[in-house]
Design a protein around this motif. Structure first.
Motif, PDB file in Angstrom:
ATOM      1  N   TYR A 194     -18.083 -63.670  12.917  1.00 28.34           N
ATOM      2  CA  TYR A 194     -17.967 -64.665  14.195  1.00 28.34           C
ATOM      3  C   TYR A 194     -18.221 -66.447  13.640  1.00 28.34           C
ATOM      4  CZ  TYR A 194     -20.224 -60.590  17.124  1.00 28.34           C
ATOM      5  OH  TYR A 194     -20.196 -59.477  17.421  1.00 28.34           O
ATOM      6  N   GLY A 195     -17.684 -66.530  12.732  1.00 32.01           N
ATOM      7  CA  GLY A 195     -18.177 -67.616  12.352  1.00 32.01           C
ATOM      8  C   GLY A 195     -19.198 -68.101  11.785  1.00 32.01           C
ATOM      9  N   ILE A 196     -20.248 -67.852  11.522  1.00 32.56           N
ATOM     10  CA  ILE A 196     -21.867 -68.005  11.476  1.00 32.56           C
ATOM     11  C   ILE A 196     -22.259 -67.536   9.840  1.00 32.56           C
ATOM     12  CG2 ILE A 196     -22.078 -68.449  14.169  1.00 32.56           C
ATOM     13  CD1 ILE A 196     -23.519 -65.833  13.632  1.00 32.56           C
ATOM     14  N   GLU A 197     -23.070 -68.380   9.568  1.00 30.83           N
ATOM     15  CA  GLU A 197     -23.634 -68.371   8.158  1.00 30.83           C
ATOM     16  C   GLU A 197     -24.866 -67.303   8.458  1.00 30.83           C
ATOM     17  OE1 GLU A 197     -26.347 -69.939   4.952  1.00 30.83           O
ATOM     18  OE2 GLU A 197     -24.940 -71.250   5.634  1.00 30.83           O
ATOM     19  N   ARG A 210     -27.952 -65.292   1.046  1.00 30.36           N
ATOM     20  CA  ARG A 210     -26.829 -66.015   2.291  1.00 30.36           C
ATOM     21  C   ARG A 210     -25.268 -65.669   2.661  1.00 30.36           C
ATOM     22  NH1 ARG A 210     -28.003 -72.030   1.515  1.00 30.36           N
ATOM     23  NH2 ARG A 210     -26.948 -72.646   2.546  1.00 30.36           N
ATOM     24  N   PHE A 211     -24.715 -64.996   3.652  1.00 32.52           N
ATOM     25  CA  PHE A 211     -23.743 -64.663   3.785  1.00 32.52           C
ATOM     26  C   PHE A 211     -22.599 -65.776   4.613  1.00 32.52           C
ATOM     27  CE2 PHE A 211     -26.262 -61.238   3.247  1.00 32.52           C
ATOM     28  CZ  PHE A 211     -25.666 -60.443   2.395  1.00 32.52           C
ATOM     29  N   GLY A 212     -21.444 -66.021   4.061  1.00 35.31           N
ATOM     30  CA  GLY A 212     -20.569 -66.959   4.223  1.00 35.31           C
ATOM     31  C   GLY A 212     -21.231 -68.285   4.405  1.00 35.31           C
ATOM     32  N   GLU A 213     -22.169 -68.663   3.393  1.00 35.54           N
ATOM     33  CA  GLU A 213     -22.705 -70.011   2.189  1.00 35.54           C
ATOM     34  C   GLU A 213     -22.141 -70.660   1.688  1.00 35.54           C
ATOM     35  OE1 GLU A 213     -25.968 -71.741  -0.876  1.00 35.54           O
ATOM     36  OE2 GLU A 213     -25.786 -69.497  -0.629  1.00 35.54           O
ATOM     37  N   ASP A 214     -20.568 -70.274   1.228  1.00 37.72           N
ATOM     38  CA  ASP A 214     -19.018 -70.871   0.617  1.00 37.72           C
ATOM     39  C   ASP A 214     -18.617 -71.282   2.081  1.00 37.72           C
ATOM     40  OD1 ASP A 214     -18.859 -68.031   0.993  1.00 37.72           O
ATOM     41  OD2 ASP A 214     -17.415 -68.223  -0.565  1.00 37.72           O
ATOM     42  N   SER A 218     -20.692 -74.146  10.720  1.00 37.81           N
ATOM     43  CA  SER A 218     -21.340 -75.736  11.393  1.00 37.81           C
ATOM     44  C   SER A 218     -23.061 -74.566  11.391  1.00 37.81           C
ATOM     45  CB  SER A 218     -20.729 -76.103  12.746  1.00 37.81           C
ATOM     46  OG  SER A 218     -20.969 -74.632  13.552  1.00 37.81           O
ATOM     47  N   HIS A 219     -23.008 -73.737  11.755  1.00 36.26           N
ATOM     48  CA  HIS A 219     -24.057 -72.829  12.154  1.00 36.26           C
ATOM     49  C   HIS A 219     -24.749 -71.447  11.236  1.00 36.26           C
ATOM     50  CE1 HIS A 219     -24.034 -75.470  16.221  1.00 36.26           C
ATOM     51  NE2 HIS A 219     -24.938 -75.156  15.746  1.00 36.26           N
ATOM     52  N   ARG A 220     -26.094 -71.479  11.385  1.00 36.13           N
ATOM     53  CA  ARG A 220     -26.899 -70.588  10.678  1.00 36.13           C
ATOM     54  C   ARG A 220     -28.111 -69.983  11.672  1.00 36.13           C
ATOM     55  NH1 ARG A 220     -29.284 -73.706   7.125  1.00 36.13           N
ATOM     56  NH2 ARG A 220     -27.919 -73.536   5.293  1.00 36.13           N
ATOM     57  N   ILE A 243     -36.219 -69.456  23.511  1.00 39.42           N
ATOM     58  CA  ILE A 243     -36.135 -69.563  21.917  1.00 39.42           C
ATOM     59  C   ILE A 243     -34.339 -69.873  21.409  1.00 39.42           C
ATOM     60  CG2 ILE A 243     -37.902 -67.808  22.318  1.00 39.42           C
ATOM     61  CD1 ILE A 243     -35.060 -65.658  22.024  1.00 39.42           C
ATOM     62  N   GLN A 244     -34.957 -70.251  20.697  1.00 42.31           N
ATOM     63  CA  GLN A 244     -33.300 -70.532  19.389  1.00 42.31           C
ATOM     64  C   GLN A 244     -33.478 -69.278  18.414  1.00 42.31           C
ATOM     65  OE1 GLN A 244     -34.199 -73.909  18.054  1.00 42.31           O
ATOM     66  NE2 GLN A 244     -31.348 -74.587  17.906  1.00 42.31           N
ATOM     67  N   THR A 245     -32.430 -69.221  18.293  1.00 44.76           N
ATOM     68  CA  THR A 245     -31.751 -68.623  17.190  1.00 44.76           C
ATOM     69  C   THR A 245     -30.714 -68.701  15.869  1.00 44.76           C
ATOM     70  OG1 THR A 245     -30.131 -67.140  18.608  1.00 44.76           O
ATOM     71  CG2 THR A 245     -32.526 -66.564  18.503  1.00 44.76           C
ATOM     72  N   MET A 246     -30.394 -69.729  16.604  1.00 44.54           N
ATOM     73  CA  MET A 246     -29.055 -70.690  15.657  1.00 44.54           C
ATOM     74  C   MET A 246     -29.060 -71.693  15.356  1.00 44.54           C
ATOM     75  SD  MET A 246     -25.305 -69.427  17.925  1.00 44.54           S
ATOM     76  CE  MET A 246     -24.698 -67.941  17.727  1.00 44.54           C
ATOM     77  N   PHE A 247     -28.931 -72.440  14.633  1.00 46.22           N
ATOM     78  CA  PHE A 247     -29.395 -73.529  13.776  1.00 46.22           C
ATOM     79  C   PHE A 247     -28.633 -74.557  12.855  1.00 46.22           C
ATOM     80  CE2 PHE A 247     -33.081 -70.361  14.119  1.00 46.22           C
ATOM     81  CZ  PHE A 247     -34.139 -71.097  14.805  1.00 46.22           C
TER      82      PHE A 247
END
Length: 311
Positions: A194-197, A210-214, A218-220, A243-247
């Protein structure tokens, strides 16, 4: 006329669509995707961009350029839930207004909260689906399981028996079962797909994994893990809005709140002690107390499928 080259991610892997142009219509795109994926055009659920956002494709006369698809775009293609003859969805999807574009939202006051998802052995997948779409959709688990099985099968040098704790082919068969739990391996694959942390707030240890931290995504997104169960986290705005789930990953405000949530949950023992929790072997229906007992049972019997016991 220059053709578009669009990358398409499905549960069967990544493929390329060409033969389209900026002036082609949404109707043409849906026809191409239906042919490529075997999903009916009216059942296509398409996400695009980073973070992934659902594309509105109801108007089939607009062009690809008008909906923001350009050459090199990556589309994630899923299948919508089955619609019953009475017009309702086969599996009800509970949803509310959901913001996936964070440009004008990061300063909105709100509270970090947990959304409870079913304890049905697919809680990890349902939770990931929720932070992406704002919906509790049990149907997403089979799609994600297939993504993971294909990724593991395609890279046997990376996904070895030592890493998987079982032979590669056995793991691929196992993860496709609806009663198989997901964990770190599955989260790392879904983060990449999905291209997200994916930040997992661990109430057992009071920390965040944190998975994908490296990968400089752009989003977590955030999940809460209590030892055996995952729930998604989201911001509930004080004004009652969406609501918001991505940051954004460059905004540590929510990360700091999540770290405090992990510490608070740990100090108040809001977690499951894996040394004493009870699971059921789904193959012989024996109840087992603790992780050690479950592991020993698996070694003695070869049984690999365990289910949560909801009290």
């Amino acid at each position: 006329m220059e053709n578009f080259v669009i990358r398409v991610k499905t549960k069967l892997g990544q493929q390329v669509v060409d033969g389209l142009s900026a002036t082609d219509s949404v109707f043409n795109l849906k026809a191409k995707l239906a042919e490529l994926t075997g999903i009916r055009s009216d059942a296509l659920h398409i996400l695009s961009g980073f973070p992934p956002k659902v594309l509105e494709l109801n108007n089939e006369n607009v062009t690809l350029k008008e909906i923001g698809i350009s050459s090199g775009s990556t589309l994630i293609v899923e299948e919508k839930p089955t619609i019953c003859c009475n017009g309702t969805e086969k599996n009800e999807i509970k949803s509310r207004p959901h913001i996936s574009d964070t440009e004008n939202f990061t300063n909105t006051p709100g509270i970090l909260m947990k959304k409870i998802v079913p304890a049905d052995n697919s809680c990890l997948f349902t939770s990931v689906g929720y932070v992406i779409s704002g919906q509790i959709n049990p149907d997403c688990s089979s799609f994600m399981r297939q993504i993971i099985a294909n990724a593991v099968a395609a890279d046997q040098s990376e996904y070895t028996e030592a890493l998987l704790d079982k032979p590669n082919d056995v793991y691929c068969e196992w993860i496709l079962k609806s009663d198989s739990w997901g964990g770190a391996i599955e989260l790392s694959i879904l983060s990449k797909f999905y291209g997200i942390e994916i930040a997992v707030v661990n109430s057992v240890h009071g920390n965040i994994n944190r998975f994908g931290e490296d990968q400089c995504y752009s989003h977590r997104v955030f999940l809460l893990f209590d030892g055996i169960h995952y729930d998604p986290l989201y911001i509930e705005p004080l004004d009652g809005g969406p609501i918001q789930t991505m940051f954004p990953t460059d905004d540590d405000r929510i990360l700091i709140e999540a770290a405090q949530l992990a510490k608070d949950a740990n100090s108040s023992r809001q977690y499951t002690d894996v040394q004493t929790f009870t699971v059921k072997c789904m193959e012989c229906n024996i109840h087992l107390s603790g992780q050690v007992a479950a592991s020993q049972h698996a070694k003695e019997t070869g049984h690999m499928s365990f289910g949560e016991i909801v009290i």
